[in-house]
Design an enzyme around this catalytic site. Structure first.
Site, mmCIF file in Angstrom:
data_model
loop_
_atom_site.group_PDB
_atom_site.id
_atom_site.type_symbol
_atom_site.label_atom_id
_atom_site.label_comp_id
_atom_site.label_asym_id
_atom_site.label_seq_id
_atom_site.Cartn_x
_atom_site.Cartn_y
_atom_site.Cartn_z
ATOM 1 N N CYS A 20 0.824 -1.213 0.000
ATOM 2 C CA CYS A 20 0.000 0.000 0.000
ATOM 3 C C CYS A 20 0.856 1.259 0.000
ATOM 4 C CB CYS A 20 -0.953 0.027 1.201
ATOM 5 S SG CYS A 20 -0.161 0.499 2.749
ATOM 6 N N GLN A 21 2.139 1.165 -0.344
ATOM 7 C CA GLN A 21 3.010 2.330 -0.310
ATOM 8 C C GLN A 21 2.424 3.472 -1.129
ATOM 9 O OE1 GLN A 21 3.997 -0.749 -0.745
ATOM 10 N NE2 GLN A 21 5.995 -1.158 0.146
#
Length: 354
Positions: A79-80
């Site tokens: 989910c960066q």
């Protein structure tokens, strides 16, 4: 129950679900370098695919299934950089499609339930609005979803690793996450007196032979001592992936000057630390190069891939293949199989057969 693993990496989620008796039918990842490890350790096909470019239906076609055939979908999409602004205005933004395409793929595969694993930060990003957005997205495709942040150490993993888990089910009725049975630290004796002592770095490494930098060994140093080492060696495959990083003299001297439990003196590497035997390890990281993050408690070197795997609860018959940098990446990014198994067992206990 038949399960598909998305963003499978080395297959930590798959390993835990298989240990719980599930049938993992395939793993999907855009990194082809993970294929050798996944297929060697699972009786399942590896599908090299970018889920931003193919549909869940495409994946099912390759595996010989139709939408609705599979019981479950599991996965841990990175989910960066995820932002609601990008998700709402530019769905193809690279920061967003890894998480949103997990939702899309679940919709297209149409399982009875799903499990999504992620970093705890996803539950608090943008003051909780990202969490609300994800729960709404899952609700829109027909799943009632519960979430919790679980610590792997509570489930017998010799590592403090907190991860957010989302479990969605078409049948609804809520979902109760499993209770841990181990303490996170020896300091928790009063608060968690009913739990077992934590599994520690000593539990993980105690039967593994000492190594010099660059050295490899294939024989255990001792018989298994305790439940954890016995479980890790239950497959009887012997010792694999136990080679130390080949440090230069400067690195070795830095480690030698560092006491167990202390940070290793680097100006720009604040996370480098020497492990201590008497506690669980901190969260294992994924190294982008064949370097090291944690040093051995008594050997003046970084960890072998097998030691990293032990900290993650991969059994010794789970062999990691490919370039050493990829093996480090796989062991660092993986969901600990013991934690995955605890979630898998809870799903099985709370699922009514069709």
């Amino acid at each position: 129950m038949a399960v598909l693993d998305l963003f499978c990496g080395a297959g930590g989620l798959s390993a835990g679900f298989e240990q719980a008796g599930y049938d993992v039918v395939g793993g999907v990842d855009h990194e082809g370098a993970f294929a050798a490890t996944f297929e060697h350790n699972h009786d399942a096909a590896f599908v090299e695919a970018d889920l931003s470019e193919v549909t869940g239906g495409d994946v099912l076609d390759r595996l010989g299934y139709d939408p609705g055939d599979l019981d479950g979908v599991v996965g841990g999409p990175p989910c960066q950089g995820f932002s609601l602004a990008g998700a709402k205005t530019t769905p193809g933004d690279e920061r967003n499609f890894l998480v949103t395409n997990f939702v899309k793929s679940v919709y297209e595969v149409d399982p009875d339930w799903f499990v999504m694993e992620n970093v705890p930060r996803i539950t608090s990003m943008e003051d909780g609005k990202v969490l609300e957005y994800l729960l709404d997205q899952f609700a829109e495709i027909g799943y009632e979803t519960e979430w919790a942040v679980l610590n792997a150490a509570d489930y017998g993993v010799p590592q403090r690793r907190r991860r957010a888990f989302f479990v969605g089910r078409k049948s609804g009725g809520g979902f109760e996450f499993p209770e841990g049975s181990f303490r996170e630290s020896k300091d928790q004796q009063t608060l968690f007196a009913d739990r077992e002592p934590p599994r520690t770095v000593r539990d993980a490494f105690g039967d593994l032979p000492s190594l010099e930098p660059g050295e490899e060994k294939t024989a255990y140093a001792a018989d298994p001592d305790g439940e954890y080492q016995t479980a890790m060696r239950a497959g009887g495959a012997g010792l694999r992936n136990h080679r130390a990083p080949n440090h230069g003299e400067t690195v070795t001297e830095r480690i030698e000057r560092t006491a167990p439990g202390e940070k290793i003196p680097y100006d720009s590497w604040s996370q480098k630390r020497r492990l201590e035997f008497g506690e669980p390890a901190p969260t294992l990281l994924a190294g982008p190069r064949p370097t090291y993050h944690f040093a051995h408690p008594t050997d003046d070197r970084g960890l072998s891939v097998r030691e990293r795997a032990r900290l993650q609860s991969f059994p010794d018959d789970y062999e990691f293949r490919g370039p050493i940098a990829k093996q480090r990446q796989m062991t660092g990014n993986a969901v600990p199989p013991l934690l995955a198994r605890a979630v898998a067992d809870a799903i099985a206990e709370q699922t009514v057969p069709a």
